[in-house]
Design a protein around this motif. Structure first.
Motif, mmCIF file in Angstrom:
data_model
loop_
_atom_site.group_PDB
_atom_site.id
_atom_site.type_symbol
_atom_site.label_atom_id
_atom_site.label_comp_id
_atom_site.label_asym_id
_atom_site.label_seq_id
_atom_site.Cartn_x
_atom_site.Cartn_y
_atom_site.Cartn_z
ATOM 1 N N ASN A 71 84.712 49.489 -35.483
ATOM 2 C CA ASN A 71 85.876 49.610 -34.604
ATOM 3 C C ASN A 71 85.399 50.182 -33.279
ATOM 4 O OD1 ASN A 71 85.589 52.106 -36.356
ATOM 5 N ND2 ASN A 71 86.945 52.893 -34.764
ATOM 6 N N CYS A 72 85.950 49.686 -32.186
ATOM 7 C CA CYS A 72 85.470 50.079 -30.859
ATOM 8 C C CYS A 72 86.652 50.251 -29.906
ATOM 9 C CB CYS A 72 84.500 49.023 -30.319
ATOM 10 S SG CYS A 72 83.527 49.584 -28.916
ATOM 11 N N HIS A 73 86.806 51.477 -29.365
ATOM 12 C CA HIS A 73 87.862 51.760 -28.392
ATOM 13 C C HIS A 73 87.233 51.892 -26.998
ATOM 14 C CE1 HIS A 73 90.025 52.343 -31.980
ATOM 15 N NE2 HIS A 73 89.748 53.614 -32.179
ATOM 16 N N PHE A 74 88.034 51.665 -25.984
ATOM 17 C CA PHE A 74 87.605 51.857 -24.596
ATOM 18 C C PHE A 74 86.285 51.130 -24.307
ATOM 19 C CE2 PHE A 74 89.858 55.710 -26.007
ATOM 20 C CZ PHE A 74 90.978 55.604 -25.219
ATOM 21 N N ALA A 75 86.178 49.909 -24.796
ATOM 22 C CA ALA A 75 84.928 49.154 -24.663
ATOM 23 C C ALA A 75 84.843 48.462 -23.307
ATOM 24 C CB ALA A 75 84.827 48.121 -25.776
ATOM 25 N N SER A 76 83.628 48.129 -22.942
ATOM 26 C CA SER A 76 83.366 47.321 -21.754
ATOM 27 C C SER A 76 82.619 46.072 -22.197
ATOM 28 C CB SER A 76 82.519 48.110 -20.753
ATOM 29 O OG SER A 76 81.226 48.355 -21.296
ATOM 30 N N ALA A 77 82.499 45.113 -21.304
ATOM 31 C CA ALA A 77 81.782 43.878 -21.639
ATOM 32 C C ALA A 77 80.314 44.172 -21.939
ATOM 33 C CB ALA A 77 81.908 42.879 -20.491
ATOM 34 N N SER A 127 90.615 48.409 -20.279
ATOM 35 C CA SER A 127 91.148 48.267 -18.928
ATOM 36 C C SER A 127 91.524 46.803 -18.723
ATOM 37 C CB SER A 127 90.100 48.683 -17.899
ATOM 38 O OG SER A 127 89.069 47.724 -17.832
ATOM 39 N N GLU A 128 92.454 46.564 -17.824
ATOM 40 C CA GLU A 128 92.960 45.211 -17.621
ATOM 41 C C GLU A 128 91.871 44.249 -17.159
ATOM 42 O OE1 GLU A 128 96.598 42.946 -15.248
ATOM 43 O OE2 GLU A 128 96.549 45.134 -15.410
ATOM 44 N N LEU A 138 85.893 39.163 -24.268
ATOM 45 C CA LEU A 138 86.037 37.945 -25.072
ATOM 46 C C LEU A 138 84.917 36.954 -24.774
ATOM 47 C CD1 LEU A 138 89.909 37.404 -24.803
ATOM 48 C CD2 LEU A 138 88.627 38.422 -26.696
ATOM 49 N N GLU A 139 84.506 36.877 -23.516
ATOM 50 C CA GLU A 139 83.416 35.974 -23.147
ATOM 51 C C GLU A 139 82.097 36.409 -23.774
ATOM 52 O OE1 GLU A 139 83.491 35.892 -18.897
ATOM 53 O OE2 GLU A 139 85.457 34.896 -18.802
ATOM 54 N N GLN A 140 81.873 37.723 -23.856
ATOM 55 C CA GLN A 140 80.652 38.230 -24.484
ATOM 56 C C GLN A 140 80.612 37.875 -25.975
ATOM 57 O OE1 GLN A 140 77.888 39.560 -23.323
ATOM 58 N NE2 GLN A 140 78.607 39.473 -21.200
ATOM 59 N N ILE A 141 81.749 38.011 -26.652
ATOM 60 C CA ILE A 141 81.811 37.636 -28.072
ATOM 61 C C ILE A 141 81.557 36.146 -28.226
ATOM 62 C CG2 ILE A 141 83.279 37.555 -30.130
ATOM 63 C CD1 ILE A 141 84.804 39.967 -29.011
#
Length: 481
Positions: free
Chosen positions: A244-250, A272-273, A280-283
């Motif tokens: 689980n990951c909160h406050f994530a960045s790309a 963040s918006e 999603l692009e990284q995944i």
């Protein structure tokens, strides 16, 4: 009709009878002493244990220990434990009555369990106990080391909770090389470390990096993903399969997927918006083959649609909490087409664009594998959306409905019952905002042959429903709010 309650199996009756007889024997031993103390009883209890070990197969002690709460022992719990445990025990989970047992007992007892595979020591674990486990239980695959907590009175502040598992204890855990599942305390800051023992983020990273087969790290209220991402040391590849990951960045997600190449379950929230689409692009670009993906506070965008197109065939579980009114019927159809193996879906949306046209023709072969559905929150017609999903599959087993405003749902439920869409349900949970009549509740119970769990807000007539279930001997756990 919901399934009838079946009589206990012969095996279940034998287990309960055996525990009852063993408890009686233990109590008889305790009563021989005016002030029972474990060391006075130990020899006689050991003789009882030897007799049981002669009469019963070793694997039966796993069952006896796991079922000992079915016949509560009124005496010293150490007496019962001493009689019911076996050197070849593979499975042990403590119960509430064990919390008061001293550390010395656990150290001497656990040192004899050489073949343990599953061990639950929540609220009784200490560094000293972990040292003994690391030396004597090399086969462990699943362990719960949530710490014993002591209360310390402070002259300056309120009472302080002191834990008994620290990074030193985690060093002992690293010797358990077969470990797959680890449950433990969340990390504490330096201030907590000055008060008493605690685990740190550095200790957790050290521990998991030395456990080659660790698949799941269970830490309540802990952002495991961010802990790994923020590490200043080079770690990985790890065997972790659930994060689980909160406050994530790309960049953080890209690093996380590199650290955990075998990841199968990923939960992301609090973003963040400007980072959502990049994440999603990284995944999408990664080599990850996720079968479970939980996204909270996301929007349905082209990036998400692209993710489904590339990775959707792997997904069996998907959860989306959508907040920007972006969910439409076209988006749901795209989800169904791109994720043909989806069996669990949770869709929470405030979108007022989710509308099914009057003469809509449902595409074939979408959501046909769906077994578990959770849907809410507002601004859409529950009757239309629910009918849409249930017409896609006739194998729905668990249904959870949530809503934010009070709504009558009798007509919808009766329609679904008549169409046979609920006949395979074994669990139904209706939010307290849904108004359901007593007659419809009874009809659901009568027409859902597999229903075993049913939650609905029907306080006034609840006792009548419970009596109906009892009179018909139904194996149904019925609850309300």
């Amino acid at each position: 009709m919901a399934p009838h309650r079946q009589p206990s199996s012969l095996f279940q009756m034998c287990i309960e009878s055996s525990i009852s007889l063993i408890n009686v024997a233990c109590q008889s031993i305790e009563k021989q002493y005016p002030e029972p103390k474990f060391r006075h009883c130990e020899q006689e209890v050991y003789e009882l244990k030897c007799q049981l070990m002669t009469l019963l197969p070793a694997r039966l002690f796993d069952v006896l220990c796991s079922k000992r709460t079915c016949r509560l022992y009124r005496g010293d719990p150490r007496i019962q434990l001493h009689a019911l445990t076996h050197p070849n025990l593979t499975y042990f989970r403590k119960c509430e009555t064990d919390n008061a047992i001293s550390q010395s007992f656990w150290i001497s007892t656990l040192s004899t369990f050489k073949r343990l595979v599953v061990l639950d020591l929540r609220f009784i674990c200490t560094d000293e106990i972990l040292e003994v486990i690391s030396q004597n239980c090399p086969l462990l695959e699943d362990i719960n080391i949530v710490s014993k907590v002591d209360v310390c009175k402070s002259l300056f502040n309120a009472s302080v909770l002191i834990r008994n598992v620290s990074d030193a204890g985690l060093c002992f855990v690293t010797n358990l090389k077969h470990l797959r599942i680890l449950s433990m305390d969340p990390p504490r800051n330096e201030r907590a470390n000055r008060i008493g023992r605690c685990v740190s983020q550095a200790g957790i990273i050290m521990c998991i990096s030395k456990l080659p087969y660790l698949e799941e790290l269970r830490i309540e209220s802990c952002d495991i993903g961010s802990t790994l991402i923020s590490s200043t040391i080079d770690i990985g590849p790890l065997s972790l399969r659930k994060i689980n990951c909160h406050f994530a960045s790309a960049d953080g997600i890209r690093k996380l997927l590199k650290i955990c190449p075998f990841l199968r379950e990923l939960s992301i929230t609090h973003l963040s918006e400007f980072s959502k689409d990049l994440i999603l692009e990284q995944i999408c670009m990664s080599e990850a083959r996720l079968y479970r993906l939980d996204l909270s506070f996301f929007s349905y965008t082209e990036s998400m649609q692209q993710l489904f197109s590339v990775k959707g065939s792997y997904l069996t579980h998907f959860s989306l909490w959508e907040i920007d009114h972006s969910m439409t019927l076209d988006a749901i159809i795209c989800l169904g087409r791109c994720c043909p193996n989806l069996n669990t879906l949770c869709l929470m949306t405030q979108s007022n664009s989710l509308v099914i046209p009057k003469y809509f023709q449902r595409p074939g072969k979408i959501f046909s594998e769906l077994r578990n559905l959770t849907i809410g929150n507002d601004h859409f017609c529950m009757h239309d959306i629910l009918t849409f999903f249930l017409e896609c599959t006739y194998n729905m087993q668990k249904l959870v409905l949530k809503y934010q405003r009070q709504t009558r749902i009798d007509e919808t439920l009766l329609h679904l019952l008549e169409k046979g869409h609920l006949r395979n349900l074994n669990s139904l949970w209706l939010d307290c905002t849904f108004v359901v009549s007593k007659n419809v509740v009874k009809k659901i119970i009568q027409m859902c042959d597999k229903l075993q769990v049913f939650t609905v807000d029907i306080v006034v007539e609840m006792m009548e429903i419970i009596q109906y279930i009892k009179d018909n001997n139904l194996d149904l756990r019925f609850g309300t709010y």
